[in-house]
Write an enzyme that holds these catalytic residues in place. Structure first.
Site, PDB file in Angstrom:
ATOM      1  CB  CYS A  91      13.430   9.681   7.907  1.00 39.29           C
ATOM      2  SG  CYS A  91      14.076   8.650   6.762  1.00 39.29           S
ATOM      3  N   GLY A  98      -4.806   5.097   4.140  1.00 43.21           N
ATOM      4  CA  GLY A  98      -4.100   4.245   5.370  1.00 43.21           C
ATOM      5  C   GLY A  98      -5.182   3.834   6.255  1.00 43.21           C
ATOM      6  CE  LYS A 135      -1.443   3.157   2.599  1.00 42.90           C
ATOM      7  NZ  LYS A 135      -1.679   4.113   1.595  1.00 42.90           N
ATOM      8  CD  GLU A 137      10.227  13.529  10.781  1.00 43.82           C
ATOM      9  OE1 GLU A 137       9.372  12.986  10.823  1.00 43.82           O
ATOM     10  OE2 GLU A 137      11.357  12.701  10.335  1.00 43.82           O
ATOM     11  CB  VAL A 147      -5.666   0.027   1.583  1.00 44.61           C
ATOM     12  CG1 VAL A 147      -4.912  -0.904   1.078  1.00 44.61           C
ATOM     13  CG2 VAL A 147      -6.792   0.301   0.794  1.00 44.61           C
ATOM     14  N   GLY A 148      -4.589   0.442   4.495  1.00 46.99           N
ATOM     15  CA  GLY A 148      -3.409   0.160   5.639  1.00 46.99           C
ATOM     16  C   GLY A 148      -4.158  -0.589   6.911  1.00 46.99           C
ATOM     17  N   GLY A 191      -4.620   3.166  -1.897  1.00 41.31           N
ATOM     18  CA  GLY A 191      -5.823   3.526  -1.133  1.00 41.31           C
ATOM     19  C   GLY A 191      -5.227   4.400   0.102  1.00 41.31           C
ATOM     20  CD  GLU A 217      13.631   1.356   9.169  1.00 41.64           C
ATOM     21  OE1 GLU A 217      14.295   2.317   9.616  1.00 41.64           O
ATOM     22  OE2 GLU A 217      14.306   0.316   8.919  1.00 41.64           O
TER      23      GLU A 217
HETATM   24  P1  NAD Z   1       2.551   8.743   7.169  1.00 43.64           P
HETATM   25  O1  NAD Z   1       2.911   8.072   8.365  1.00 43.64           O
HETATM   26  O2  NAD Z   1       1.483   9.892   7.255  1.00 43.64           O
HETATM   27  O3  NAD Z   1       2.253   7.626   6.101  1.00 43.64           O
HETATM   28  C1  NAD Z   1       2.786   6.617   5.732  1.00 43.64           C
HETATM   29  C2  NAD Z   1       2.054   5.547   5.110  1.00 43.64           C
HETATM   30  O4  NAD Z   1       1.319   5.112   6.238  1.00 43.64           O
HETATM   31  C3  NAD Z   1       1.011   6.067   3.934  1.00 43.64           C
HETATM   32  O5  NAD Z   1       1.096   5.045   2.926  1.00 43.64           O
HETATM   33  C4  NAD Z   1      -0.140   6.251   4.592  1.00 43.64           C
HETATM   34  O6  NAD Z   1      -1.486   6.203   3.791  1.00 43.64           O
HETATM   35  C5  NAD Z   1      -0.163   5.029   5.548  1.00 43.64           C
HETATM   36  N1  NAD Z   1      -1.092   5.244   6.705  1.00 43.64           N
HETATM   37  C6  NAD Z   1      -1.681   6.380   7.316  1.00 43.64           C
HETATM   38  N2  NAD Z   1      -2.804   6.000   8.258  1.00 43.64           N
HETATM   39  C7  NAD Z   1      -2.480   4.678   8.474  1.00 43.64           C
HETATM   40  C8  NAD Z   1      -3.142   3.683   9.374  1.00 43.64           C
HETATM   41  N3  NAD Z   1      -4.076   4.259  10.182  1.00 43.64           N
HETATM   42  N4  NAD Z   1      -2.822   2.304   9.072  1.00 43.64           N
HETATM   43  C9  NAD Z   1      -2.116   1.797   8.249  1.00 43.64           C
HETATM   44  N5  NAD Z   1      -1.610   2.762   7.221  1.00 43.64           N
HETATM   45  C10 NAD Z   1      -1.675   4.035   7.444  1.00 43.64           C
HETATM   46  O7  NAD Z   1       3.944   9.236   6.620  1.00 43.64           O
HETATM   47  P2  NAD Z   1       3.937  10.352   5.298  1.00 43.64           P
HETATM   48  O8  NAD Z   1       3.391  11.808   5.799  1.00 43.64           O
HETATM   49  O9  NAD Z   1       3.693   9.639   4.185  1.00 43.64           O
HETATM   50  O10 NAD Z   1       5.617  10.435   5.257  1.00 43.64           O
HETATM   51  C11 NAD Z   1       6.554  11.115   6.097  1.00 43.64           C
HETATM   52  C12 NAD Z   1       7.009  10.530   7.387  1.00 43.64           C
HETATM   53  O11 NAD Z   1       7.583   9.297   7.194  1.00 43.64           O
HETATM   54  C13 NAD Z   1       7.850  11.435   8.318  1.00 43.64           C
HETATM   55  O12 NAD Z   1       7.630  11.287   9.366  1.00 43.64           O
HETATM   56  C14 NAD Z   1       9.392  10.423   8.022  1.00 43.64           C
HETATM   57  O13 NAD Z   1      10.151  10.763   9.221  1.00 43.64           O
HETATM   58  C15 NAD Z   1       8.804   9.379   8.068  1.00 43.64           C
HETATM   59  N6  NAD Z   1       9.887   8.379   6.988  1.00 43.64           N
HETATM   60  C16 NAD Z   1      10.714   7.400   7.646  1.00 43.64           C
HETATM   61  C17 NAD Z   1      11.816   6.851   7.033  1.00 43.64           C
HETATM   62  C18 NAD Z   1      12.698   5.975   7.792  1.00 43.64           C
HETATM   63  O14 NAD Z   1      13.167   5.141   6.985  1.00 43.64           O
HETATM   64  N7  NAD Z   1      12.577   5.926   8.930  1.00 43.64           N
HETATM   65  C19 NAD Z   1      12.043   7.275   5.596  1.00 43.64           C
HETATM   66  C20 NAD Z   1      11.165   8.120   5.232  1.00 43.64           C
HETATM   67  C21 NAD Z   1      10.057   8.813   5.755  1.00 43.64           C
END
Ligand code: NAD
Length: 471
Positions: free
Chosen positions: A278, A202, A169, A378, A205-206, A200, A244
């Site tokens: 990140c 989060g 997803k 962050e 689908v998540g 989809g 991550e």
């Molecule tokens: P996010 O957590 O909002 O979303 C990440 C993914 O999770 C998306 O596909 C989203 O649709 C899904 N998601 C959202 N709610 C969910 C739920 N309730 N259940 C399951 N899945 C769900 O993050 P973002 O805004 O897309 O990305 C930015 C963040 O990602 C920053 O905090 C950044 O630090 C982090 N990040 C971490 C790494 C790492 O390797 N540690 C790398 C890149 C980004």
């Protein structure tokens, strides 16, 4: 205008059951460029069922067969390298330079895993017992928008190496990038059901991936907030999780560092991936008695930072991915000023001539205290905080005084000195002098930056279950 109306289940592109749509918006112009039809729970269950069925035979594949699949994937993705770069720039707004590196990482994921498989022992003798590392099962892969295809490729390559099948997803904001990658994966000709993908939201689908009992593991990259929701949900079915998450990485400029080199590198480093990284070194820790010199060097470096069209080869900082992300960064810049930090470069508002897109000025705050929100949270934009320390002991304490622990950086002219400091830092990766990457070394976070490690042997082991046979 592009309409993405396909998900990938059991080796076929199919129309999703879900009918809701999500607009794809250019971060450079804020004009709608297309839309994606979002999958729902029914689609997700179908994809999980396909992955479950495929796992029955895929778990039995030999290492040689997995290597062949990885080679096919490598070939298929490599062929589309240029297009993958282009679409990452246009959809996400990643700079050309960053997008090229990111797509290269995506392609290399497959050869890196082939390398790991050459020496990895799936069966070992421990004590008097035989220990087998067995494929875990169906893996749910959930990824963010800031290097979408690179995350998907790395996680998928590891799953293939481990004999696992997957349901992906991606971020809904990465639908066009994902669609191109999907066609590469389709061309690679893997057995049906090994790879499935559902576009989809989060919380739809998540959430289904998180609660479905037929998913054995989730590999998630994203925010700490979402990571916690997933971890809590996953526990009901005792899923394994690799998380991550976010970071607020310190960059320690030791007393013996060459400031003329280290400070410009620190400024450009903080703006990697337009600050939407990140691992970005966003807290710059410098000796108090050198603050004046540091400020002058940092300000001069910021003046060289080109914010603008990500297609332009010279651009260092492109637009934020969305208006929401732009507003979030603006809020933090205002917060920094209200908290009493000194604005050294940039500030609120858009740079001249860039009114249409989500462009943020390359911003530096100095006289920042580590208890300010801009030093603790962050931001995920081009905002650097300069913090001073009196002694090295204090520098290490400030570096570790964070809920995160993803990366840390050290500049010093004495490598053994830097290594002594590295041993005292609470971070999954410590990088000494210059921004190096090692795709075979473990990657992941201490503390609230995550659980588990990715890449190389450590990454592969998290897709395997350990069984001891005492005969
Ligand atoms: P996010 O957590 O909002 O979303 C990440 C993914 O999770 C998306 O596909 C989203 O649709 C899904 N998601 C959202 N709610 C969910 C739920 N309730 N259940 C399951 N899945 C769900 O993050 P973002 O805004 O897309 O990305 C930015 C963040 O990602 C920053 O905090 C950044 O630090 C982090 N990040 C971490 C790494 C790492 O390797 N540690 C790398 C890149 C980004």
């Amino acid at each position: 205008m592009e309409k993405i109306n396909q998900i990938y289940v059991n080796g076929e592109f199919i129309t999703p059951h879900g009918t809701e749509t999500f607009d794809l918006i250019s971060p450079v112009t804020n004009q709608k460029t297309g839309e994606v039809v979002l999958g729902d729970e029914t689609d997700t269950k179908l994809a999980i069922a396909a992955a479950k069925e495929a796992f029955k035979s895929f778990r039995k594949t030999t290492v040689a067969e997995r290597v062949t699949y990885l080679e096919h994937l490598h070939e298929a993705v490599s062929k589309k390298e240029e297009e993958l770069v282009k679409i990452m720039v246009s959809e996400y707004g990643g700079t050309l330079k960053f997008s090229k590196a990111s797509v290269k990482n995506a392609i290399d994921s497959f050869t890196n895993m082939i390398e790991v498989l050459k020496t990895f022992e799936f069966q070992r003798i421990v004590g008097k017992s035989k220990v087998r590392l067995e494929s875990l099962g169906v893996v749910g892969i959930i990824t963010p928008w800031n290097a979408s295809n690179s995350f998907i490729c790395n996680k998928f390559a590891t799953a293939i190496a481990a004999g696992c099948t997957v349901v992906v997803k991606p971020s809904e904001m990465s639908a066009a990038q994902t669609q191109l990658l999907l066609h590469c994966f389709h061309e690679a000709g893997l057995p049906k059901g090994v790879f499935n993908l559902v576009n989809g939201l989060g919380n739809v689908v998540g959430a289904e991936i998180t609660r479905n009992p037929d998913v054995a593991k989730i590999s998630f990259t994203g925010s700490t907030l979402t990571g916690k929701i997933i971890a809590k949900g996953a526990i009901d079915t005792m899923k394994r999780v690799t998380l991550e998450l976010g970071g607020k990485s310190p960059n320690l400029i030791l007393d013996d560092a060459d400031l003329e080199k280290a400070i410009p590198a620190a400024v450009f480093g903080a703006y990697m991936n337009s600050g939407q990284a990140c691992i970005a070194p966003t807290r710059l820790l410098v000796p108090e008695n050198k603050l004046e010199e540091v400020n002058a060097l940092a300000k001069a470096a910021a003046a060289l930072v080109q914010v603008g069209n990500p297609m332009n080869e010279q651009t260092h900082v492109g637009p934020m991915v969305s208006i929401k992300q732009y507003e979030r960064v603006q809020d933090y810049i205002r917060t920094g000023m209200e908290e009493g930090a000194t604005l050294l470069a940039g500030g609120t508002g858009k740079p001249d001539g860039l009114q249409d897109g989500n462009f943020v000025k390359a911003t530096i705050f100095t006289n920042v205290r580590n208890d300010m929100r801009i030093a603790r949270e962050e931001i995920f934009g081009p905002v650097l905080s300069i913090i001073t320390y009196k002694t090295e002991e204090e520098a290490i304490a400030i570096a570790n005084d964070t809920t995160y622990g993803l990366s840390a950086y050290i500049s010093s002219t004495d490598l053994s000195h830097a290594n002594r400091v590295a041993e005292q830092l609470e971070a999954g990766r410590v990088v000494i002098n210059e921004f190096k990457h090692d795709p075979l070394a473990p990657f992941g976070g201490f503390k609230q930056s995550g659980i588990g490690r990715e890449f190389g042997v450590y990454g592969l082991e998290t897709y395997l279950e350990t069984k001891a046979i005492l005969d």
